[in-house]
Design an enzyme around this catalytic site. Structure first.
Site, short mmCIF file in Angstrom:
data_model
loop_
_atom_site.label_atom_id
_atom_site.label_comp_id
_atom_site.label_asym_id
_atom_site.label_seq_id
_atom_site.Cartn_x
_atom_site.Cartn_y
_atom_site.Cartn_z
N ALA A 1 32.69 50.28 53.88
CA ALA A 1 31.63 49.56 54.57
C ALA A 1 31.27 48.18 54.05
CB ALA A 1 30.36 50.43 54.58
N ALA A 2 31.52 47.87 52.77
CA ALA A 2 31.06 46.58 52.23
C ALA A 2 31.77 45.42 52.92
CB ALA A 2 31.30 46.54 50.72
N PRO A 3 31.08 44.29 53.11
CA PRO A 3 29.72 44.00 52.62
C PRO A 3 28.60 44.47 53.51
CG PRO A 3 30.66 42.04 53.63
CD PRO A 3 31.75 43.08 53.66
N GLY A 4 28.92 45.02 54.70
CA GLY A 4 27.87 45.63 55.51
C GLY A 4 27.74 45.09 56.91
N GLY A 5 28.59 44.14 57.32
CA GLY A 5 28.48 43.61 58.68
C GLY A 5 28.61 44.68 59.74
N GLU B 1 31.12 52.74 50.16
CA GLU B 1 31.99 51.72 49.58
C GLU B 1 32.45 52.20 48.21
OE1 GLU B 1 34.31 48.82 48.46
OE2 GLU B 1 33.50 48.94 50.51
N CYS C 1 42.18 43.63 59.43
CA CYS C 1 42.20 42.18 59.69
C CYS C 1 43.56 41.64 59.26
CB CYS C 1 41.06 41.47 58.98
SG CYS C 1 41.00 41.70 57.19
#
Length: 477
Positions: free
Chosen positions: A119-123, A151, A249
């Site tokens: 999950a980090a950084p949380g977007g 995370e 990505c």
């Protein structure tokens, strides 16, 4: 400065489109933010945010901003009114939270339990939380649901927890575990899981030079192997009838079509769901992997020469079965029981004095720290937990000190005393710097707000508002 081996592979993949792809690296990257519906009506927010905003086609409340805008420096950023997020990175959650016809209607009444596994950084976590809030407040869900944001890296987990706090999220549990450890604790438990997998980062080369410097064909292979293990863990934690969205990505087929094809071979109980492709999105390419799974064309590629964003890939997977109203799944330690109201009487005294309406629910003590847990939160025993719900504050002898998280989760109309400042008022900068403010009013706690959005606490006595903005967040100068 792009690696030659990367360029050779991309030319082989893209053929006639390769020059356009290469040309995209000479263009400026697109910048975007996502308005936070947890804080209020996003149409009103859009009017108050002083930037020229243009919609991101695939993301509700996502907007491009101009090159010269500086949203990270505006007080509304500190108030959690928006999250600065790369536009293509907004796509996976849009598909995770979309309700397809193939998802059984019976599931509408069951509690949503959602896991953001990497999950980090949380977007993406904060994007999920906003959609959960909307579904609940609109009446489409009977309960707000539980969100677990995980995370593996401790430092990154701390940043994740801070972003969950800034965005005013009340129904999230933040954990710092390996996917394997979580899979030992949960089985057939979550209704939706996002696997935004660690990858070689090829899609971020234009945005992040470090990703370019760290790239190698060997790292691509290592990432693909790691993704296999993460996906297997996610599969075991997903309830029958539930949905996984897998995203990366990177452009590398080994980490995209290849990872999905191998996953479906290992897990025949899953199928790829058709996903509508929006403005410039392209289908996955079966020919780019040796043993393509059926339906790879349903997966989605986001190319920087095709749309306004960086490189991304996503696939929507559904597990066989039916989500029922009564399903429970398996959680090794059961549900966290919490504490009695008698053990947090100082908080209720604070709430009676300062809040328009008391906060209800189940409560948990972490040392002298008090939290309100999300409904049905699993036991924290044997889990590394950074944030077990909404941090309310500190229980002290015969008094209670509210937390910054509570301030950010409250709206001004929920608090009896409010100090509302305009964003261009010099006192806003003074407050964010940690300075006291001069003001008249009744003695006691005040919610400090900017343009109507909460930003922190102050305590008024003798015409001086003592600053309770956290020291670690204060600006210098």
């Amino acid at each position: 400065m792009l690696p030659q081996a990367f360029l050779n592979r991309m030319e082989s993949m893209l053929g006639n489109e390769y020059p356009a792809f290469l040309e995209s690296y000479d263009k400026d990257k697109y910048q975007a933010l996502r308005l936070n519906s947890i804080k209020g009506d996003t149409a009103q927010m859009k009017e108050k945010v002083p930037f020229s905003l243009q919609p991101v086609a695939w993301a509700k409340d996502g907007f491009y901003y101009e090159k010269d805008d500086t949203p990270g420096r505006h007080p509304l950023h500190e108030a959690g009114v928006y999250y600065i997020q790369e536009p293509s990175a907004m796509a996976p959650v849009s598909y995770l939270m979309e309700d397809y016809d193939v998802v059984q209607k019976e599931a509408a009444d069951c509690q949503e339990r959602i896991l953001d596994l990497c999950a980090a950084p949380g977007g993406k976590s904060t994007q999920i939380a906003a959609r959960m809030h909307e579904m609940y407040t609109s009446g489409k869900w009977k309960e707000q649901g539980l969100l677990i944001c995980n995370e593996i890296h401790p430092a990154r987990a701390k940043i994740l927890s801070e972003n969950v706090e800034r965005m005013g999220i009340a129904n999230a549990m933040v954990t710092n575990e390996t996917p394997q450890r979580l899979a030992e604790m949960f089985e057939d438990y979550f209704t939706r899981i996002l696997v935004d997998a660690p990858c070689s980062g090829e899609g971020m080369f234009r945005k992040n030079e470090a990703a370019c410097e760290e790239w190698s064909p060997e790292n691509v292979s290592l990432c693909a192997e790691r993704q296999d293990g993460i996906l297997d863990c996610a599969a075991s934690m997903l309830a029958p009838g539930g949905r996984i969205v897998y995203s990366t990505c990177t452009f590398a087929p080994a980490e995209n079509e290849g990872s999905i094809s191998q996953f479906l071979e290992r897990h025949p109980e899953f199928e790829l769901l058709p996903a509508e492709k929006k403005d410039g999105m392209m289908p996955g390419v079966p020919a780019w992997t040796d043993h393509p799974a059926e339906g790879l064309e349903h997966t989605i590629r986001l190319w920087p020469h095709k749309l306004k964003g960086e490189g991304h890939y996503l696939a929507v997977l559904q597990k066989a079965g039916v989500l029922s109203r009564t399903y429970q799944g398996y959680c090794r330690n059961g549900v966290e029981k919490g504490i009695s109201e008698k053990e947090c009487k100082e908080f209720f005294a604070f709430a009676e004095e300062n809040l328009v309406k008391n906060i209800t629910g189940s409560f948990l003590k972490f040392g002298d720290q008090l939290y309100r847990m999300p409904e049905g939160m699993p036991s924290i025993r044997n889990l590394k937990v950074l944030r077990p719900g909404l941090h309310l504050g500190t229980l002290k002898k015969n008094r209670f000190e509210p937390s910054h998280a509570l301030a950010l989760a409250l709206r001004p109309d929920q608090v009896k005393h409010v100090c509302n400042l305009e964003s261009d008022d010099p006192q806003v900068k003074a407050y964010l710097n940690g300075q006291t403010l001069n003001m008249d009013g009744e003695k006691g706690w005040y919610l400090v707000a900017v343009d109507g959005y909460s930003i922190g606490w102050g305590k008024l006595a003798g015409g001086i508002l003592k600053n309770h903005y956290p020291k670690g967040l204060r600006k210098n100068g």
